[in-house]
Design an enzyme around this catalytic site. Structure first.
Site, PDB file in Angstrom:
ATOM      1  N   ASP A 114      -3.269  -2.949  -2.415  1.00 31.72           N
ATOM      2  CA  ASP A 114      -4.309  -1.928  -2.470  1.00 31.72           C
ATOM      3  C   ASP A 114      -4.157  -1.104  -3.757  1.00 31.72           C
ATOM      4  O   ASP A 114      -3.099  -1.082  -4.377  1.00 31.72           O
ATOM      5  CB  ASP A 114      -4.195  -1.003  -1.251  1.00 31.72           C
ATOM      6  CG  ASP A 114      -5.393  -0.062  -1.118  1.00 31.72           C
ATOM      7  OD1 ASP A 114      -5.244   1.014  -0.537  1.00 31.72           O
ATOM      8  OD2 ASP A 114      -6.493  -0.412  -1.624  1.00 31.72           O
ATOM      9  N   ASN A 115      -5.222  -0.454  -4.165  1.00 33.77           N
ATOM     10  CA  ASN A 115      -5.194   0.551  -5.249  1.00 33.77           C
ATOM     11  C   ASN A 115      -4.838   0.004  -6.622  1.00 33.77           C
ATOM     12  O   ASN A 115      -4.210   0.712  -7.427  1.00 33.77           O
ATOM     13  CB  ASN A 115      -4.210   1.677  -4.904  1.00 33.77           C
ATOM     14  CG  ASN A 115      -4.462   2.251  -3.547  1.00 33.77           C
ATOM     15  OD1 ASN A 115      -3.624   2.185  -2.667  1.00 33.77           O
ATOM     16  ND2 ASN A 115      -5.656   2.798  -3.342  1.00 33.77           N
ATOM     17  N   ASP A 126       0.837  -1.205   0.000  1.00 35.35           N
ATOM     18  CA  ASP A 126       0.000   0.000   0.000  1.00 35.35           C
ATOM     19  C   ASP A 126       0.868   1.249   0.000  1.00 35.35           C
ATOM     20  O   ASP A 126       0.539   2.249   0.632  1.00 35.35           O
ATOM     21  CB  ASP A 126      -0.911  -0.017   1.234  1.00 35.35           C
ATOM     22  CG  ASP A 126      -2.009   1.034   1.168  1.00 35.35           C
ATOM     23  OD1 ASP A 126      -2.505   1.441   2.241  1.00 35.35           O
ATOM     24  OD2 ASP A 126      -2.351   1.486   0.042  1.00 35.35           O
ATOM     25  N   LYS A 139       3.020   3.427  -5.915  1.00 33.82           N
ATOM     26  CA  LYS A 139       2.530   2.471  -6.921  1.00 33.82           C
ATOM     27  C   LYS A 139       3.656   1.988  -7.826  1.00 33.82           C
ATOM     28  O   LYS A 139       3.617   0.846  -8.277  1.00 33.82           O
ATOM     29  CB  LYS A 139       1.377   3.084  -7.725  1.00 33.82           C
ATOM     30  CG  LYS A 139       0.281   3.659  -6.823  1.00 33.82           C
ATOM     31  CD  LYS A 139      -0.152   2.682  -5.735  1.00 33.82           C
ATOM     32  CE  LYS A 139      -0.748   3.379  -4.513  1.00 33.82           C
ATOM     33  NZ  LYS A 139      -0.774   2.496  -3.306  1.00 33.82           N
ATOM     34  N   GLU A 179     -11.363   4.392  -1.174  1.00 39.08           N
ATOM     35  CA  GLU A 179     -11.783   4.725   0.193  1.00 39.08           C
ATOM     36  C   GLU A 179     -12.645   5.990   0.239  1.00 39.08           C
ATOM     37  O   GLU A 179     -12.321   7.008  -0.345  1.00 39.08           O
ATOM     38  CB  GLU A 179     -10.570   4.913   1.130  1.00 39.08           C
ATOM     39  CG  GLU A 179      -9.449   5.786   0.618  1.00 39.08           C
ATOM     40  CD  GLU A 179      -8.363   4.990  -0.082  1.00 39.08           C
ATOM     41  OE1 GLU A 179      -8.679   3.928  -0.658  1.00 39.08           O
ATOM     42  OE2 GLU A 179      -7.209   5.411  -0.089  1.00 39.08           O
TER      43      GLU A 179
HETATM   44  O1  LIG Z   1      -5.216   4.248  -1.127  1.00 43.72           O
HETATM   45  C1  LIG Z   1      -4.524   5.232  -1.788  1.00 43.72           C
HETATM   46  C2  LIG Z   1      -5.170   6.195  -2.550  1.00 43.72           C
HETATM   47  C3  LIG Z   1      -4.422   7.183  -3.199  1.00 43.72           C
HETATM   48  C4  LIG Z   1      -5.143   8.200  -4.015  1.00 43.72           C
HETATM   49  C5  LIG Z   1      -4.731   9.546  -3.983  1.00 43.72           C
HETATM   50  C6  LIG Z   1      -5.428  10.484  -4.738  1.00 43.72           C
HETATM   51  C7  LIG Z   1      -6.524  10.091  -5.519  1.00 43.72           C
HETATM   52  F1  LIG Z   1      -7.185  11.016  -6.234  1.00 43.72           F
HETATM   53  C8  LIG Z   1      -6.913   8.774  -5.556  1.00 43.72           C
HETATM   54  C9  LIG Z   1      -6.219   7.822  -4.804  1.00 43.72           C
HETATM   55  C10 LIG Z   1      -3.037   7.222  -3.089  1.00 43.72           C
HETATM   56  C11 LIG Z   1      -2.372   6.245  -2.320  1.00 43.72           C
HETATM   57  N1  LIG Z   1      -1.011   6.274  -2.192  1.00 43.72           N
HETATM   58  C12 LIG Z   1      -0.416   5.333  -1.437  1.00 43.72           C
HETATM   59  C13 LIG Z   1      -1.150   4.330  -0.807  1.00 43.72           C
HETATM   60  N2  LIG Z   1      -2.498   4.276  -0.922  1.00 43.72           N
HETATM   61  C14 LIG Z   1      -3.126   5.233  -1.659  1.00 43.72           C
HETATM   62 MG   LIG Z   2      -3.961   2.638  -0.486  1.00 46.40          MG
END
Ligand SMILES: Oc1cc(-c2ccc(F)cc2)cc2nccnc12
Ligand SMILES: [Mg+2]
Length: 214
Positions: A169-170, A141, A144, A199
């Site tokens: 995740d993601n 997580d 990316k 989320e």
């Molecule tokens: O769960 C997540 C969501 C997002 C993220 C940010 C901005 C958006 F618009 C959409 C999604 C970034 C993340 N970076 C590291 C770990 N987890 C993440």
């Molecule tokens: Mg995440």
């Protein structure tokens, strides 16, 4: 000086959650993120999928890549037996400082080790520094563009064994196309996708569960 979002998240935990009660910490963070400020915790919907994967696996040795404020750290650690160990890596020192306090508020510091630094620096040191042979469960997580190189690094360092479960995740939003292509096409993994939502939003996102076949 202005407070940061992680600091405001911690304040909400201190104000609304009960010391030593992980579920109240989880609920306080979810309420803060839904009603005050969005933050990049895995959240309640994907968090329930994380819970079911961890509960089914009952892992002894867990690695989390990307702590942020410690929300998923608390979700995972609350389900582990006291003898189990969760090592969580966080690159950002400010996030790490907040996460330590969130984990402590939940009363889970005895089974969590938070390590500050880059995953690529610490993964090769897991055996000699933490006495880890292999991990039973890895939660990805963090950045990316690190999912795939870190997975290959864990393979090369012998940290994965037959049956080790990776949960990422993601995989849709922000998305990790190179990692998905790898785990879905490699003969060394059995992979499946759990469709969910980003989320606290209606946007699609999901978790990829990949079992290492050795
Ligand atoms: O769960 C997540 C969501 C997002 C993220 C940010 C901005 C958006 F618009 C959409 C999604 C970034 C993340 N970076 C590291 C770990 N987890 C993440
Ligand atoms: Mg995440």
């Amino acid at each position: 000086t202005r407070s940061t979002r992680p600091q405001r998240l911690l304040n909400a935990v201190r104000k609304h959650a009960t010391r030593g009660d992980p579920q109240s910490v989880i609920s306080a963070i979810d309420h803060f993120c839904r009603h005050s400020e969005w933050a990049m915790n895995i959240g309640d919907e994907k968090g329930s999928i994380l819970d079911s994967v961890v509960s089914e696996l009952n892992p002894e040795k867990v690695l989390e890549l990307g702590t942020y404020c410690g929300y998923s750290t608390v979700r995972i650690a609350r389900l582990l037996p006291p003898g189990a160990r969760l090592i969580t890596l966080e690159f950002n020192a400010d996030y790490a400082a907040i996460a330590r306090q969130v984990i402590a508020w939940a009363g889970l510091e005895d089974r969590v080790q938070l390590v500050e630094g880059a995953s690529e620096d610490w993964i090769p040191r897991m055996k000699e520094h933490f006495g880890i042979e292999t991990f039973d469960f890895v939660f990805l997580d963090h950045w990316k563009d690190r999912y795939l190189p870190d997975t290959k690094l864990m393979e090369d360092c012998g940290l994965l064994r037959k049956g080790t479960v990776l949960l990422a995740d993601n995989v849709i939003c922000p998305g990790v196309p190179d990692y998905l292509q790898y785990v879905r096409n490699s003969l060394s993994y059995k992979s499946c996708y759990f469709k969910s939502h980003l989320e606290y939003t209606k946007a699609e996102d999901g978790l990829e569960k990949s079992v290492f076949l050795g």
